[in-house]
Design a protein around this motif. Structure first.
Motif, PDB file in Angstrom:
ATOM      1  N   PHE A  79     -10.527   4.910 -16.326  1.00 53.41           N
ATOM      2  CA  PHE A  79      -9.861   4.265 -17.180  1.00 53.41           C
ATOM      3  C   PHE A  79     -10.466   2.899 -17.752  1.00 53.41           C
ATOM      4  N   GLN A  80     -10.139   2.498 -18.965  1.00 47.98           N
ATOM      5  CA  GLN A  80     -10.452   1.186 -19.506  1.00 47.98           C
ATOM      6  C   GLN A  80     -10.733  -0.001 -18.495  1.00 47.98           C
ATOM      7  N   ASN A  81      -9.695  -0.062 -17.822  1.00 47.39           N
ATOM      8  CA  ASN A  81      -9.765  -1.195 -16.707  1.00 47.39           C
ATOM      9  C   ASN A  81     -10.073  -0.478 -15.460  1.00 47.39           C
ATOM     10  N   VAL A  82     -10.834  -1.316 -14.539  1.00 41.21           N
ATOM     11  CA  VAL A  82     -11.215  -0.591 -13.341  1.00 41.21           C
ATOM     12  C   VAL A  82      -9.980  -0.515 -12.517  1.00 41.21           C
ATOM     13  N   GLU A  83      -9.727   0.800 -11.746  1.00 47.55           N
ATOM     14  CA  GLU A  83      -8.523   0.945 -11.004  1.00 47.55           C
ATOM     15  C   GLU A  83      -9.055   1.429  -9.552  1.00 47.55           C
ATOM     16  N   MET A  84      -8.907   0.494  -8.550  1.00 47.92           N
ATOM     17  CA  MET A  84      -9.431   0.567  -7.263  1.00 47.92           C
ATOM     18  C   MET A  84      -8.298   0.241  -6.147  1.00 47.92           C
ATOM     19  N   ILE A  85      -8.343   0.751  -5.164  1.00 47.09           N
ATOM     20  CA  ILE A  85      -7.429   0.549  -4.236  1.00 47.09           C
ATOM     21  C   ILE A  85      -7.972  -0.752  -3.570  1.00 47.09           C
ATOM     22  N   TRP A  86      -7.688  -1.850  -3.778  1.00 50.01           N
ATOM     23  CA  TRP A  86      -8.398  -3.060  -3.287  1.00 50.01           C
ATOM     24  C   TRP A  86      -8.449  -3.210  -1.869  1.00 50.01           C
ATOM     25  N   GLU A  87      -7.340  -2.749  -1.177  1.00 55.98           N
ATOM     26  CA  GLU A  87      -7.446  -3.010   0.332  1.00 55.98           C
ATOM     27  C   GLU A  87      -8.131  -2.085   1.171  1.00 55.98           C
ATOM     28  N   LEU A  88      -8.922  -1.014   0.543  1.00 60.00           N
ATOM     29  CA  LEU A  88      -9.746  -0.123   0.950  1.00 60.00           C
ATOM     30  C   LEU A  88     -11.189  -0.404   0.807  1.00 60.00           C
TER      31      LEU A  88
END
Length: 216
Positions: A79-88
């Motif tokens: 996607f245009q914006n970084v899409e991460m699961i930040w807790e992992l």
């Protein structure tokens, strides 16, 4: 694709050939991301048809595929914006992306079955290989928060490879990157096309990147 009286995409027709890097270009607001959202079924097109030759070499009518099964046909995207699961951590982010290729079902996960444990070993090794191929292995157990933006973009690319994609859709992959990071990204995209036999379909405003790597 029409939104009320607004024709976001109208009378558009094109073909992406297997194995190529295909660039979709145009000014802001032209409807490029809308095209991606139609292909991946986030949007239901107002009219028209979308066809894709999937992992089984079958031509499927994407209009008939529900959004959560698009990935099973062999299409992955960023996607245009970084899409991460930040807790992992990074490798866990990749493992999450592989959930559709697990053979063990709900009860296998519930009771931590032998099949599940075997699958997890194989899939973790796959994630480690992808991170190694993309020169990211040193970040495997780091958490995304705080990592350089260029590294996060490469991690997103790595995550798309977990499902053995036939088509990877990249929405402005160079957005926010400096010149050195953009050059590194170009090398990574070319490497993915060659080593993972993936077709790349991208939207990008950096015309230097587009002209350097795109076949069409």
């Amino acid at each position: 694709m029409h939104f009320g009286g607004l024709k976001a995409v109208d009378k558009l027709s094109f073909e992406v050939k297997e194995g190529e890097i295909f660039g979709l270009i145009g000014p802001n607001g032209a409807g490029k991301t809308t095209v991606f959202n139609c292909i991946t079924r986030f949007y239901k097109p107002t009219s028209g048809d979308l066809y894709f030759r999937n992992k089984l070499n079958e031509v499927v009518h994407l209009n008939d595929i529900v959004v959560h099964n698009i990935i099973k046909e062999g299409i992955s995207r960023t996607f245009q914006n970084v899409e991460m699961i930040w807790e992992l951590n990074v490798i866990e982010n990749l493992l999450i992306a592989a959930h559709t290729i697990y053979r063990s079902g709900f009860f296998g996960h519930l009771f931590n079955s032998r099949l599940l444990r075997q699958e997890e070993i194989v899939i973790r090794k796959k994630a480690e290989k992808i991170l190694s191929d993309l020169d990211l292995i040193q970040y495997a157990y780091s958490y995304p928060l705080g990592l350089p933006y260029g590294i996060l973009k490469k991690i997103e690319l790595a995550r798309t490879l977990m499902i053995n994609p036939k088509l990877i859709i990249l929405d402005e992959p160079a957005a926010g990157l400096n010149d050195a990071e953009t050059d590194a990204l170009a090398e990574t995209i070319m490497k993915i096309r060659k080593e993972y036999n993936a077709t790349i379909f991208l939207v990008e405003h950096d015309m230097g990147l587009v002209m350097d790597i795109c076949d069409t």
